[in-house]
Design a protein around this motif. Sequence first.
Motif, PDB file in Angstrom:
ATOM      1  N   ARG A 339       0.812  -1.216   0.000  1.00  0.00           N
ATOM      2  CA  ARG A 339       0.000   0.000   0.000  1.00  0.00           C
ATOM      3  C   ARG A 339       0.845   1.266   0.000  1.00  0.00           C
ATOM      4  NH1 ARG A 339      -5.425  -0.307   1.341  1.00  0.00           N
ATOM      5  NH2 ARG A 339      -6.218  -2.397   1.757  1.00  0.00           N
ATOM      6  N   ILE A 340       1.900   1.282   0.821  1.00  0.00           N
ATOM      7  CA  ILE A 340       2.656   2.532   0.971  1.00  0.00           C
ATOM      8  C   ILE A 340       4.084   2.426   0.474  1.00  0.00           C
ATOM      9  CG2 ILE A 340       1.221   3.206   2.920  1.00  0.00           C
ATOM     10  CD1 ILE A 340       3.497   2.501   4.787  1.00  0.00           C
ATOM     11  N   GLY A 341       4.525   1.243   0.055  1.00  0.00           N
ATOM     12  CA  GLY A 341       5.866   1.095  -0.493  1.00  0.00           C
ATOM     13  C   GLY A 341       6.871   0.565   0.523  1.00  0.00           C
ATOM     14  N   PHE A 342       7.998   0.056   0.000  1.00  0.00           N
ATOM     15  CA  PHE A 342       9.035  -0.516   0.849  1.00  0.00           C
ATOM     16  C   PHE A 342       9.632   0.520   1.804  1.00  0.00           C
ATOM     17  CE2 PHE A 342       9.366  -3.376  -2.941  1.00  0.00           C
ATOM     18  CZ  PHE A 342       9.036  -4.556  -2.295  1.00  0.00           C
ATOM     19  N   ARG A 343       9.976   1.691   1.260  1.00  0.00           N
ATOM     20  CA  ARG A 343      10.668   2.680   2.090  1.00  0.00           C
ATOM     21  C   ARG A 343       9.797   3.182   3.223  1.00  0.00           C
ATOM     22  NH1 ARG A 343      11.784   8.967   0.999  1.00  0.00           N
ATOM     23  NH2 ARG A 343       9.590   8.874   1.587  1.00  0.00           N
ATOM     24  N   ASP A 344       8.563   3.544   2.930  1.00  0.00           N
ATOM     25  CA  ASP A 344       7.707   4.116   3.966  1.00  0.00           C
ATOM     26  C   ASP A 344       7.344   3.081   5.027  1.00  0.00           C
ATOM     27  OD1 ASP A 344       7.880   6.472   2.632  1.00  0.00           O
ATOM     28  OD2 ASP A 344       5.840   6.445   1.826  1.00  0.00           O
ATOM     29  N   THR A 345       7.222   1.808   4.626  1.00  0.00           N
ATOM     30  CA  THR A 345       6.991   0.760   5.618  1.00  0.00           C
ATOM     31  C   THR A 345       8.175   0.642   6.553  1.00  0.00           C
ATOM     32  OG1 THR A 345       5.625  -0.466   4.043  1.00  0.00           O
ATOM     33  CG2 THR A 345       6.453  -1.681   5.959  1.00  0.00           C
ATOM     34  N   ALA A 346       9.390   0.663   5.982  1.00  0.00           N
ATOM     35  CA  ALA A 346      10.593   0.600   6.809  1.00  0.00           C
ATOM     36  C   ALA A 346      10.716   1.829   7.712  1.00  0.00           C
ATOM     37  CB  ALA A 346      11.830   0.474   5.922  1.00  0.00           C
ATOM     38  N   LEU A 347      10.340   2.998   7.197  1.00  0.00           N
ATOM     39  CA  LEU A 347      10.365   4.205   8.029  1.00  0.00           C
ATOM     40  C   LEU A 347       9.407   4.084   9.203  1.00  0.00           C
ATOM     41  CD1 LEU A 347      10.491   7.062   5.349  1.00  0.00           C
ATOM     42  CD2 LEU A 347      12.302   6.445   6.959  1.00  0.00           C
ATOM     43  N   LEU A 348       8.227   3.539   8.954  1.00  0.00           N
ATOM     44  CA  LEU A 348       7.265   3.329  10.032  1.00  0.00           C
ATOM     45  C   LEU A 348       7.849   2.404  11.095  1.00  0.00           C
ATOM     46  CD1 LEU A 348       4.387   3.554  11.212  1.00  0.00           C
ATOM     47  CD2 LEU A 348       3.742   1.622   9.748  1.00  0.00           C
ATOM     48  N   GLY A 349       8.485   1.315  10.662  1.00  0.00           N
ATOM     49  CA  GLY A 349       9.051   0.363  11.611  1.00  0.00           C
ATOM     50  C   GLY A 349      10.199   0.931  12.417  1.00  0.00           C
ATOM     51  N   ILE A 350      11.153   1.581  11.760  1.00  0.00           N
ATOM     52  CA  ILE A 350      12.338   2.051  12.486  1.00  0.00           C
ATOM     53  C   ILE A 350      12.015   3.287  13.314  1.00  0.00           C
ATOM     54  CG2 ILE A 350      13.288   3.611  10.739  1.00  0.00           C
ATOM     55  CD1 ILE A 350      15.219   1.108  12.964  1.00  0.00           C
ATOM     56  N   GLY A 351      11.060   4.101  12.861  1.00  0.00           N
ATOM     57  CA  GLY A 351      10.639   5.231  13.680  1.00  0.00           C
ATOM     58  C   GLY A 351       9.992   4.775  14.971  1.00  0.00           C
ATOM     59  N   THR A 352       9.144   3.746  14.877  1.00  0.00           N
ATOM     60  CA  THR A 352       8.528   3.171  16.078  1.00  0.00           C
ATOM     61  C   THR A 352       9.584   2.549  16.974  1.00  0.00           C
ATOM     62  OG1 THR A 352       6.530   2.703  14.786  1.00  0.00           O
ATOM     63  CG2 THR A 352       6.782   1.560  16.898  1.00  0.00           C
ATOM     64  N   ALA A 353      10.562   1.852  16.367  1.00  0.00           N
ATOM     65  CA  ALA A 353      11.631   1.231  17.150  1.00  0.00           C
ATOM     66  C   ALA A 353      12.434   2.275  17.919  1.00  0.00           C
ATOM     67  CB  ALA A 353      12.547   0.428  16.239  1.00  0.00           C
ATOM     68  N   ALA A 354      12.698   3.417  17.300  1.00  0.00           N
ATOM     69  CA  ALA A 354      13.446   4.476  17.982  1.00  0.00           C
ATOM     70  C   ALA A 354      12.703   4.955  19.227  1.00  0.00           C
ATOM     71  CB  ALA A 354      13.698   5.640  17.028  1.00  0.00           C
ATOM     72  N   LEU A 355      11.389   5.121  19.111  1.00  0.00           N
ATOM     73  CA  LEU A 355      10.592   5.549  20.264  1.00  0.00           C
ATOM     74  C   LEU A 355      10.600   4.495  21.369  1.00  0.00           C
ATOM     75  CD1 LEU A 355       7.525   7.127  18.425  1.00  0.00           C
ATOM     76  CD2 LEU A 355       9.443   8.321  19.519  1.00  0.00           C
ATOM     77  N   ILE A 356      10.489   3.222  20.988  1.00  0.00           N
ATOM     78  CA  ILE A 356      10.472   2.147  21.981  1.00  0.00           C
ATOM     79  C   ILE A 356      11.809   2.069  22.710  1.00  0.00           C
ATOM     80  CG2 ILE A 356      10.323  -0.359  22.263  1.00  0.00           C
ATOM     81  CD1 ILE A 356       8.399  -0.323  19.826  1.00  0.00           C
ATOM     82  N   LEU A 357      12.911   2.159  21.967  1.00  0.00           N
ATOM     83  CA  LEU A 357      14.240   2.119  22.593  1.00  0.00           C
ATOM     84  C   LEU A 357      14.440   3.308  23.526  1.00  0.00           C
ATOM     85  CD1 LEU A 357      16.256   1.033  19.438  1.00  0.00           C
ATOM     86  CD2 LEU A 357      16.023  -0.313  21.531  1.00  0.00           C
ATOM     87  N   ALA A 358      13.938   4.472  23.127  1.00  0.00           N
ATOM     88  CA  ALA A 358      14.077   5.661  23.970  1.00  0.00           C
ATOM     89  C   ALA A 358      13.223   5.565  25.231  1.00  0.00           C
ATOM     90  CB  ALA A 358      13.691   6.910  23.175  1.00  0.00           C
ATOM     91  N   MET A 359      12.191   4.728  25.228  1.00  0.00           N
ATOM     92  CA  MET A 359      11.346   4.558  26.410  1.00  0.00           C
ATOM     93  C   MET A 359      12.011   3.701  27.480  1.00  0.00           C
ATOM     94  SD  MET A 359       7.622   3.905  24.651  1.00  0.00           S
ATOM     95  CE  MET A 359       6.924   3.382  26.229  1.00  0.00           C
ATOM     96  N   PHE A 360      12.984   2.890  27.093  1.00  0.00           N
ATOM     97  CA  PHE A 360      13.579   1.968  28.060  1.00  0.00           C
ATOM     98  C   PHE A 360      14.168   2.689  29.276  1.00  0.00           C
ATOM     99  CE2 PHE A 360      16.560  -1.016  29.860  1.00  0.00           C
ATOM    100  CZ  PHE A 360      15.916  -2.246  29.746  1.00  0.00           C
ATOM    101  N   PRO A 361      14.935   3.783  29.097  1.00  0.00           N
ATOM    102  CA  PRO A 361      15.463   4.476  30.274  1.00  0.00           C
ATOM    103  C   PRO A 361      14.386   5.097  31.160  1.00  0.00           C
ATOM    104  CG  PRO A 361      16.704   5.067  28.312  1.00  0.00           C
ATOM    105  CD  PRO A 361      15.494   4.335  27.852  1.00  0.00           C
ATOM    106  N   LEU A 362      13.146   5.189  30.662  1.00  0.00           N
ATOM    107  CA  LEU A 362      12.059   5.761  31.448  1.00  0.00           C
ATOM    108  C   LEU A 362      11.362   4.731  32.335  1.00  0.00           C
ATOM    109  CD1 LEU A 362      10.426   8.032  28.697  1.00  0.00           C
ATOM    110  CD2 LEU A 362      12.198   8.641  30.372  1.00  0.00           C
ATOM    111  N   LEU A 363      11.765   3.448  32.230  1.00  0.00           N
ATOM    112  CA  LEU A 363      11.159   2.425  33.074  1.00  0.00           C
ATOM    113  C   LEU A 363      11.474   2.711  34.540  1.00  0.00           C
ATOM    114  CD1 LEU A 363      11.981  -0.861  31.086  1.00  0.00           C
ATOM    115  CD2 LEU A 363       9.814   0.401  31.168  1.00  0.00           C
ATOM    116  N   PRO A 364      10.551   2.427  35.436  1.00  0.00           N
ATOM    117  CA  PRO A 364      10.802   2.668  36.868  1.00  0.00           C
ATOM    118  C   PRO A 364      11.916   1.765  37.395  1.00  0.00           C
ATOM    119  CG  PRO A 364       8.775   1.417  36.559  1.00  0.00           C
ATOM    120  CD  PRO A 364       9.209   1.857  35.191  1.00  0.00           C
TER     121      PRO A 364
END
Length: 498
Positions: A339-364
């Motif tokens: 639907r959106i192409g190879f690049r935009d799918t990969a951007l969606l995945g790695i952008g989400t991954a960046a947010l998830i990795l950045a959340m790790f230091p915020l764990l209690p």
Amino acid sequence: MDGTRPVVRKASGDPGTRRRGAVVAALMLAMALAALDSTIVSTAVPQIVGDLGGFSLFSWLFSGYLLAATVTLPVYGRLSDTFGRKPVLVAGAVVFLAGSLLCALAWNMAALIAFRVVQGLGGGALQGTVQTLAADLYPLEERPRIQARLSTVWAVSAVAGPGLGGVLAAYADWRWIFLVNLPVGAVALWLIVRYLHEPPREPAGRRARVDWAGAVGVFACGGVLLTALVQGGVAWPWLSAPSLALGGTGLALLVAVVAVERRAEDPVIPGWVWRRRVIAAVNLALGALGVLMVAPTVFLPTYAQSVLGLAPVAAGFVLSVWTLTWPLSAALSQHVYRRIGFRDTALLGIGTAALILAMFPLLPYPGRAWQPTLLMLLLGAALGLFQLPLIVGVQSTVGWAERGTATASVLFCRQTGQTLGAAVFGAVANGVLADRLGGAGDLDAVARAPATGPAAEALRRAVADAVHAVYLGAAGAAALAFLVLLLLAPRRFPVLRE
């Protein structure tokens, strides 16, 4: 036969739906062997050292295999484009099995390390050629399914490796870690020889040639530079004479390789790998993926045991849960990229991954086990959306004669990124530990620390801070991959319709 796709011989009486079953089974067995042997030795080190000695050298049991498998990937990719996938895969399997048998017969640590290098020389052929052959066997519409299967096999095998190695070392003998490869590899080898048949390949108008000078140069240059990364800060300080000597030698060899490859008629690493925007961008992005993967695979088990207080088995479970969502997300990614192409799918995945990795230091602190487990489930889903569309996308932009080289280049960059990430994040973690503990510190201190008391609590907090810093670095690597794809990769990949 159209001359563009391997021919798979049907077993007698088999319907068309099982036409490729034997070869796919062989590919999955080969992938499992390559993945297992990258991790299976780790839990058997005490038994191996107790039998053979050589404690000061044992890290090369991992490094030797990794170096040999990584630096040979471009060579095998080029050879498979020149002579076909089958001969390269068969030769690689034979070398891998010979190395496994020699490892089981090793009489001292030096011999075992040398034979692990032989194993790695075969393992490089298994990794790259299996991925390439899977793309040859399946058209674009079906590639996500086979690549998701291979991703599942790789992830499950790599995670199961330490447990299997520990069981064999404890209840049998460490030599069985290598002997079990022989029957499994023999079955895979027989299936490939029996059922896979490729049409003969010959470059138009001239005989195929192999750039052996370039192959040796790539192997030597990659080996020296990766050795500098693997051993720097571990066997010797980063700014010591060995590190500087290896770094200088590696750079000199790199200049020589570039000069040789520019003059070669059929170079091992052709210039088009980096001149084409799609392949260059994916190479860099998957290199960043290799870097960020070090954070969970290397440091999360230490965090789970030292900070959360989990037993080794439970700590392994926290890490292994991403093997559930990664393949599932990869298999479903085709519905997104169509639907959106190879690049935009990969951007969606790695952008989400960046947010998830950045959340790790915020764990209690100290937190509960379900919290990092949930993040790993989400991270696996995000990276499944990122990696598979890029691999399938690159393989779909080249023809048969270039697919092996293109696939090997992205796998080489990913594994080189893991080596670089291990070196960089190891230095980051050790630096944070030293700062928090008020002196020299390293992750080995975790094993030497007292179980209770103020010192234990101080170390616990120091480990948490160190792993948080590593995860922030991993988030930075994910953000870098996002920018590389956004700025360098075309929005629509130039797919070759088959």
